[in-house]
Design a protein around this motif. Sequence first.
Motif, short mmCIF file in Angstrom:
data_model
loop_
_atom_site.label_atom_id
_atom_site.label_comp_id
_atom_site.label_asym_id
_atom_site.label_seq_id
_atom_site.Cartn_x
_atom_site.Cartn_y
_atom_site.Cartn_z
N ARG A 135 0.84 -1.21 0.00
CA ARG A 135 0.00 0.00 0.00
C ARG A 135 0.86 1.25 0.00
O ARG A 135 0.59 2.21 -0.74
CB ARG A 135 -0.93 0.00 1.21
CG ARG A 135 -2.01 -1.08 1.14
CD ARG A 135 -2.84 -1.14 2.42
NE ARG A 135 -3.50 0.12 2.68
CZ ARG A 135 -3.66 0.64 3.89
NH1 ARG A 135 -3.22 0.01 4.97
NH2 ARG A 135 -4.29 1.79 4.05
N VAL A 136 1.90 1.27 0.84
CA VAL A 136 2.80 2.43 0.90
C VAL A 136 3.57 2.56 -0.41
O VAL A 136 3.70 3.65 -0.96
CB VAL A 136 3.73 2.34 2.12
CG1 VAL A 136 4.77 3.46 2.11
CG2 VAL A 136 2.91 2.37 3.42
N VAL A 177 6.26 -1.81 8.28
CA VAL A 177 6.65 -1.07 7.08
C VAL A 177 7.99 -0.36 7.31
O VAL A 177 8.12 0.44 8.24
CB VAL A 177 5.60 0.00 6.71
CG1 VAL A 177 6.05 0.81 5.50
CG2 VAL A 177 4.25 -0.62 6.46
N ARG A 178 8.93 -0.68 6.45
CA ARG A 178 10.17 0.10 6.40
C ARG A 178 10.00 1.06 5.22
O ARG A 178 9.95 0.63 4.07
CB ARG A 178 11.38 -0.82 6.19
CG ARG A 178 11.69 -1.63 7.44
CD ARG A 178 12.96 -2.47 7.31
NE ARG A 178 14.05 -1.76 6.66
CZ ARG A 178 14.82 -2.30 5.71
NH1 ARG A 178 14.64 -3.53 5.31
NH2 ARG A 178 15.78 -1.59 5.17
N ASP A 183 -6.80 4.12 7.26
CA ASP A 183 -6.43 2.82 7.82
C ASP A 183 -4.91 2.70 7.79
O ASP A 183 -4.34 2.00 6.94
CB ASP A 183 -7.08 1.70 7.00
CG ASP A 183 -6.80 0.31 7.55
OD1 ASP A 183 -6.43 0.19 8.75
OD2 ASP A 183 -6.94 -0.66 6.78
N PRO A 184 -4.23 3.40 8.72
CA PRO A 184 -2.76 3.42 8.69
C PRO A 184 -2.16 2.04 8.94
O PRO A 184 -2.66 1.27 9.76
CB PRO A 184 -2.39 4.37 9.83
CG PRO A 184 -3.63 5.03 10.26
CD PRO A 184 -4.78 4.20 9.81
N LEU A 211 6.87 7.69 7.66
CA LEU A 211 5.57 7.02 7.61
C LEU A 211 4.48 7.89 8.24
O LEU A 211 3.37 7.96 7.73
CB LEU A 211 5.63 5.65 8.29
CG LEU A 211 4.36 4.81 8.21
CD1 LEU A 211 3.97 4.52 6.76
CD2 LEU A 211 4.53 3.52 8.98
N ASP A 212 4.82 8.59 9.31
CA ASP A 212 3.83 9.47 9.95
C ASP A 212 3.36 10.57 9.00
O ASP A 212 2.20 10.96 9.03
CB ASP A 212 4.41 10.10 11.22
CG ASP A 212 4.54 9.12 12.37
OD1 ASP A 212 3.93 8.03 12.30
OD2 ASP A 212 5.25 9.44 13.33
#
Length: 112
Positions: free
Chosen positions: A7-8, A51-52, A44-45, A88-89
Amino acid sequence: MNESVERVRDALAELIKAALISDDRTSLACRDAARAKFAALAADPPDAASVRVDGAWTLAIQAAEAPEFRDAEGQVNLTLPRAAPFALDDLTAPGFDVDSAVETIRKSASTG
């Protein structure tokens, strides 16, 4: 690869394509796709432990460098930083600014 990384990666790939593609209409379509993907991430984090971001960034660059996009990518050289320019934040924050992120990528890329 786990679903969170995918997703990321997919969201970052849309940002990279938007930054690299010269055609305004295509770049706008990538920005719109990125907005939708980042809104889904904010809603939906993913678990940060799963996740890296630098790994997802590397995979996103590979996706954006796919042969079908190369002819359209004329904005900047594909020499992008190895480390993700976003945390990521940042990526999962409501209201993530896609246009600003595209400019960050353009500025961080090595210009020919």
